[in-house]
Design a protein around this motif. Structure first.
Motif, PDB file in Angstrom:
ATOM      1  N   VAL A   1       0.845  -1.204   0.000  1.00 13.66           N
ATOM      2  CA  VAL A   1       0.000   0.000   0.000  1.00 13.66           C
ATOM      3  C   VAL A   1       0.877   1.250   0.000  1.00 13.66           C
ATOM      4  N   VAL A   2       1.924   1.225   0.829  1.00 15.37           N
ATOM      5  CA  VAL A   2       2.855   2.357   0.890  1.00 15.37           C
ATOM      6  C   VAL A   2       3.632   2.482  -0.418  1.00 15.37           C
ATOM      7  N   LEU A   3       4.110   1.340  -0.950  1.00 15.86           N
ATOM      8  CA  LEU A   3       4.868   1.375  -2.199  1.00 15.86           C
ATOM      9  C   LEU A   3       4.019   1.875  -3.365  1.00 15.86           C
ATOM     10  N   SER A   4       2.719   1.582  -3.332  1.00 13.75           N
ATOM     11  CA  SER A   4       1.836   2.007  -4.423  1.00 13.75           C
ATOM     12  C   SER A   4       1.462   3.473  -4.321  1.00 13.75           C
ATOM     13  N   LEU A   5       1.123   3.910  -3.105  1.00 12.33           N
ATOM     14  CA  LEU A   5       0.626   5.274  -2.942  1.00 12.33           C
ATOM     15  C   LEU A   5       1.738   6.309  -2.817  1.00 12.33           C
ATOM     16  N   GLY A   6       2.919   5.886  -2.311  1.00 11.43           N
ATOM     17  CA  GLY A   6       4.006   6.843  -2.097  1.00 11.43           C
ATOM     18  C   GLY A   6       4.392   7.621  -3.344  1.00 11.43           C
ATOM     19  N   PRO A   7       4.707   6.944  -4.471  1.00 10.50           N
ATOM     20  CA  PRO A   7       5.105   7.689  -5.668  1.00 10.50           C
ATOM     21  C   PRO A   7       3.999   8.555  -6.250  1.00 10.50           C
ATOM     22  N   VAL A   8       2.733   8.251  -5.922  1.00 10.41           N
ATOM     23  CA  VAL A   8       1.613   9.049  -6.424  1.00 10.41           C
ATOM     24  C   VAL A   8       1.347  10.240  -5.513  1.00 10.41           C
ATOM     25  N   LEU A   9       1.374   9.996  -4.201  1.00 11.30           N
ATOM     26  CA  LEU A   9       1.070  11.076  -3.253  1.00 11.30           C
ATOM     27  C   LEU A   9       2.179  12.113  -3.202  1.00 11.30           C
ATOM     28  N   GLY A  10       3.435  11.696  -3.437  1.00  7.41           N
ATOM     29  CA  GLY A  10       4.550  12.634  -3.351  1.00  7.41           C
ATOM     30  C   GLY A  10       4.391  13.848  -4.249  1.00  7.41           C
ATOM     31  N   PRO A  11       4.197  13.658  -5.569  1.00  6.23           N
ATOM     32  CA  PRO A  11       4.021  14.827  -6.435  1.00  6.23           C
ATOM     33  C   PRO A  11       2.805  15.674  -6.081  1.00  6.23           C
ATOM     34  N   VAL A  12       1.722  15.012  -5.643  1.00  4.80           N
ATOM     35  CA  VAL A  12       0.521  15.766  -5.269  1.00  4.80           C
ATOM     36  C   VAL A  12       0.803  16.632  -4.044  1.00  4.80           C
ATOM     37  N   LEU A  13       1.413  16.036  -3.012  1.00  5.57           N
ATOM     38  CA  LEU A  13       1.737  16.804  -1.811  1.00  5.57           C
ATOM     39  C   LEU A  13       2.751  17.897  -2.120  1.00  5.57           C
ATOM     40  N   GLY A  14       3.721  17.566  -2.987  1.00  4.39           N
ATOM     41  CA  GLY A  14       4.690  18.584  -3.371  1.00  4.39           C
ATOM     42  C   GLY A  14       4.026  19.759  -4.060  1.00  4.39           C
ATOM     43  N   GLY A  15       3.072  19.486  -4.947  1.00  2.00           N
ATOM     44  CA  GLY A  15       2.347  20.562  -5.620  1.00  2.00           C
ATOM     45  C   GLY A  15       1.538  21.403  -4.648  1.00  2.00           C
ATOM     46  N   VAL A  16       0.891  20.760  -3.679  1.00  2.00           N
ATOM     47  CA  VAL A  16       0.098  21.495  -2.679  1.00  2.00           C
ATOM     48  C   VAL A  16       1.005  22.396  -1.840  1.00  2.00           C
ATOM     49  N   ILE A  17       2.150  21.866  -1.398  1.00  2.00           N
ATOM     50  CA  ILE A  17       3.074  22.645  -0.573  1.00  2.00           C
ATOM     51  C   ILE A  17       3.605  23.847  -1.345  1.00  2.00           C
ATOM     52  N   LEU A  18       3.992  23.616  -2.603  1.00  2.00           N
ATOM     53  CA  LEU A  18       4.567  24.713  -3.387  1.00  2.00           C
ATOM     54  C   LEU A  18       3.546  25.791  -3.713  1.00  2.00           C
ATOM     55  N   GLN A  19       2.263  25.428  -3.744  1.00  2.00           N
ATOM     56  CA  GLN A  19       1.228  26.432  -4.014  1.00  2.00           C
ATOM     57  C   GLN A  19       0.968  27.329  -2.813  1.00  2.00           C
ATOM     58  N   GLY A  20       1.158  26.794  -1.595  1.00  2.00           N
ATOM     59  CA  GLY A  20       0.788  27.572  -0.424  1.00  2.00           C
ATOM     60  C   GLY A  20       1.909  27.924   0.527  1.00  2.00           C
ATOM     61  N   LEU A  21       3.094  27.301   0.375  1.00  4.24           N
ATOM     62  CA  LEU A  21       4.174  27.497   1.332  1.00  4.24           C
ATOM     63  C   LEU A  21       5.503  27.677   0.593  1.00  4.24           C
ATOM     64  N   PRO A  22       6.520  28.245   1.255  1.00  2.00           N
ATOM     65  CA  PRO A  22       7.854  28.305   0.642  1.00  2.00           C
ATOM     66  C   PRO A  22       8.400  26.901   0.390  1.00  2.00           C
ATOM     67  N   TRP A  23       9.317  26.773  -0.558  1.00  2.00           N
ATOM     68  CA  TRP A  23       9.847  25.459  -0.938  1.00  2.00           C
ATOM     69  C   TRP A  23      10.514  24.734   0.220  1.00  2.00           C
ATOM     70  N   ARG A  24      11.025  25.473   1.189  1.00  2.00           N
ATOM     71  CA  ARG A  24      11.748  24.844   2.307  1.00  2.00           C
ATOM     72  C   ARG A  24      10.862  23.871   3.083  1.00  2.00           C
ATOM     73  N   TRP A  25       9.551  24.091   3.050  1.00  2.00           N
ATOM     74  CA  TRP A  25       8.648  23.237   3.818  1.00  2.00           C
ATOM     75  C   TRP A  25       8.522  21.843   3.214  1.00  2.00           C
ATOM     76  N   MET A  26       8.938  21.666   1.969  1.00  2.00           N
ATOM     77  CA  MET A  26       8.946  20.317   1.409  1.00  2.00           C
ATOM     78  C   MET A  26       9.872  19.404   2.211  1.00  2.00           C
ATOM     79  N   PHE A  27      10.940  19.969   2.736  1.00  3.13           N
ATOM     80  CA  PHE A  27      11.890  19.193   3.526  1.00  3.13           C
ATOM     81  C   PHE A  27      11.597  19.310   5.028  1.00  3.13           C
ATOM     82  N   LEU A  28      11.199  20.496   5.466  1.00  2.00           N
ATOM     83  CA  LEU A  28      10.999  20.708   6.903  1.00  2.00           C
ATOM     84  C   LEU A  28       9.799  19.935   7.448  1.00  2.00           C
ATOM     85  N   LEU A  29       8.784  19.694   6.621  1.00  2.00           N
ATOM     86  CA  LEU A  29       7.624  18.948   7.107  1.00  2.00           C
ATOM     87  C   LEU A  29       7.965  17.500   7.442  1.00  2.00           C
TER      88      LEU A  29
END
Length: 471
Positions: A146-174
Motif C-alpha cells: 500500500v505504501v509502495l503504491s501510494l508513495g510515488p503518487v502522493l509525493g508529487p501531489v503533496l509537493g504541488g500542494v506545498i509549493l502552491q501555499g508554502l515556501p519550498w523549504r517546507w517540502m523538507f521541513l515537514l
C-alpha cells in the motif's frame, strides 16, 4: 493444528508494521516531492535546471550506493539500532536541506538524506519479512505494498500542494515533525536487539565487495539518469558511467564467487535458484512498467488536456490506488493458495489496462484513461504482492537481508530504466499521442514478459532456497 493461529496478524505485529511503514514512507514521499520542485528550486538559487537536478540525482545515487552497506550492517548492529540510526540521519538531512543557503549545500544535504533513506528503504523489507515469518509473508508484504503504491503518487501531489501555499523549504521541513513521531514510536515498538557480543562482532564486512557493488549500481542508475537528461543512450555523459558500472559489477561478481573467509554482501549464486530469479525479475519488470506509467500519465493529462501539475497528479492517482486496493488482498490470497494463480491473474489484468491506454487520444474523456490506469495498477499490485510473498516464503532467514537488497536495487534500476526509456520514446515520437501509445506498448511488453515468468515462481509447498556459502 496451530497453523491458523500462527497466520494471524496480532496487535503487536500490526503496531510494528505501522511504525516501520511510517518511517519507510518518509523516504518515498520526500524523493518524489522534490522531483516536482525542480523549476522552483532553480529560480530560488538562481541556477540552471541541470545543476539543480543534482539535488535529486545525488539523493538517488546515495540511496543506491548505501543499500549494500545496509545488507551487512543489519546483522552486525541489529535491525532496531540501524533503523533508529537511519531515521535520525534522514531527519538531519531533511532539516539541513530545508535550511540550505545555496545550491551546493542543498545537494550535499540531499546526499545525507539519501544515505539515511538507503538504510531505511531495504530495512523496511528486511524487518517486515523477519517479523512476519514465511507463513504470513504474503499478507505483510501486501500491507507494505500500500505504501509502495501510494508513495510515488502522493509525493508529487503533496509537493504541488506545498509549493502552491508554502515556501519550498517546507517540502523538507515537514518531514522533521513526522520523522520525530516515527522515531519516538520506533523507540517504543521495535523489539530490542541482542547485545553486541563476540558472535555479532565477528560479522565481517566485505570491504572490497562494498567498494565495487554500491558504486557499480549507482553508476548504472547515473547512466540511465543521464540518458533521460541527454535524450540518447550514446551521449558520453551516459556511456561513461554505464561502462564504469558494468566493469565494477563484473569485478564484484568475480570477487563474490571467489571469496571464502568473508561472506559476500550479496551472493550471485542466489540467482541460480529459479524461484528467486523469477521473483526478482518479475518485481524489476513490474517496477519498470509502473514507473513508465507514473512518468507518462501526467504528461498526457498536461499536454493533451491542458491540466495543471496538481490536477495531472490527481488524475495519475488511480495507478497507485489500484495497487493499494489489490496488494493486501493478493498477499493474503497468496499465503493461502500460492503465488502463481494470483500473479497470473494480475498480469493479465495489468496487460489489459496497458493495452487500453494504447488506444486513448487527445479527445478521449479523462474518465477512460483514469479507469484504464486503475485497472493497470490493480493488476500490477496483484502480481507484485503475490511475488513478494512467494519470495519471502522460500528465502531462509539468513538470506533475507541479501534478498531484500537485491529486490530494492533492481526496483531502483527498473525505475531509472523506465524513466529513461519513456523519455526516449516521447522525444523520438512524431507527436505526443504517438509517443504516449509507444510508452504503453512498452509497458504492455514488459507485463507480457512478467506473465511468461509467472510459472517459474516457487510453489507454496516448495522447500526454502539453499545457497552453499557462509551466511
Amino acid at each position: 493444528m496451530t497453523r491458523p493461529q500462527d497466520d494471524r496478524l496480532d496487535p503487536a505485529l500490526l503496531r510494528l508494521i505501522g511504525v516501520i511503514l511510517l518511517g519507510g514512507l518518509l523516504g518515498i514521499l520526500n524523493s518524489t516531492m522534490a522531483a516536482v520542485a525542480t523549476d522552483t528550486l532553480a529560480r530560488a538559487f538562481d541556477t540552471s535546471l541541470s545543476t539543480i537536478g543534482w539535488a535529486s540525482t545525488g539523493f538517488l545515487l546515495a540511496v543506491t550506493a548505501t543499500i549494500p552497506f545496509t545488507t551487512w550492517a543489519v546483522d552486525r548492529f541489529g535491525g532496531r539500532r540501524l533503523w533508529l540510526w537511519g531515521l535520525a540521519l534522514f531527519l538531519a538531512g531533511s532539516l539541513a536541506s530545508g535550511l540550505a543557503w545555496n545550491v551546493g549545500s542543498l545537494i550535499v544535504f540531499r546526499v545525507v538524506q539519501g544515505v539515511g533513506a538507503g538504510v531505511l528503504d531495504p530495512l523496511v523489507l528486511i524487518l517486515l519479512a523477519r517479523a512476519a515469518g514465511p507463513h504470513r509473508a504474503g499478507r505483510v508484504m501486501g500491507l507494505m505494498g500500500v505504501v509502495l503504491s501510494l508513495g510515488p503518487v502522493l509525493g508529487p501531489v503533496l509537493g504541488g500542494v506545498i509549493l502552491q501555499g508554502l515556501p519550498w523549504r517546507w517540502m523538507f521541513l515537514l518531514s522533521v515533525p513526522v520523522g520525530l513521531v516515527a522515531l519516538l514510536l520506533a523507540l517504543r515498538v521495535l523489539p530490542a536487539d541482542p547485545p553486541l557480543g563476540r558472535q555479532r562482532s565477528r560479522v565481517r564486512l566485505d570491504v572490497l565487495g562494498l567498494a565495487l557493488l554500491g558504486p557499480g549500481f549507482a553508476a548504472l542508475v547515473l547512466a540511465l539518469s543521464q540518458t533521460a537528461e541527454q535524450g540518447a543512450f550514446t551521449a558520453w555523459q551516459a556511456l561513461t558511467p554505464l561502462a564504469t558500472g558494468v566493469v565494477l559489477l563484473a569485478a564484484y561478481t568475480i570477487h563474490a564467487l571467489r571469496v571464502r573467509r568473508t561472506p559476500p554482501l550479496i551472493d550471485p549464486r542466489l540467482f541460480a535458484g529459479r524461484g528467486f530469479a523469477a521473483s526478482v525479475t518479475i518485481m524489476g519488470l513490474g517496477g519498470l512498467a509502473n514507473f513508465a506509467a507514473l512518468f507518462a500519465l501526467p504528461l498526457y493529462h498536461q499536454q493533451a488536456h491542458g491540466h495543471g501539475a496538481l490536477a495531472a497528479g490527481l488524475l495519475m492517482a488511480p495507478v497507485g490506488l489500484g495497487g493499494a486496493v489489490s496488494m493486501p488482498l493478493a498477499g493474503r490470497l497468496s499465503d493461502r493458495i500460492g503465488a502463481r494463480g494470483p500473479a497470473c491473474a494480475g498480469a493479465l489484468v495489468a496487460a489489459l489496462g496497458a493495452l487500453v491506454l494504447t488506444r486513448v487520444g487527445a479527445q478521449t474523456p479523462e474518465v477512460w484513461p483514469a479507469l484504464a490506469a486503475f485497472t493497470m495498477g490493480l493488476g500490477m499490485g496483484f502480481f507484485s504482492a503475490a511475488t513478494m510473498g512467494s519470495l519471502y516464503r522460500t528465502l531462509p532467514a539468513p538470506l533475507v537481508a541479501q534478498g531484500s537488497s537485491v529486490l530494492y536495487m533492481l526496483n531502483q534500476l527498473g525505475a531509472a530504466i523506465g524513466v529513461a526509456v519513456v523519455t526516449l520514446i516521447l522525444q523520438t515520437a512524431d507527436d505526443l499521442i504517438t509517443g504516449f501509445h509507444g510508452v504503453f506498448l512498452f509497458a504492455f511488453a514488459m507485463i507480457v514478459v512478467v506473465l511468461a515468468a509467472v510459472p517459474l515462481l516457487p510453489r507454496r509447498e516448495d522447500a526454502p532456497l539453499r545457497v552453499d556459502v557462509p551466511v
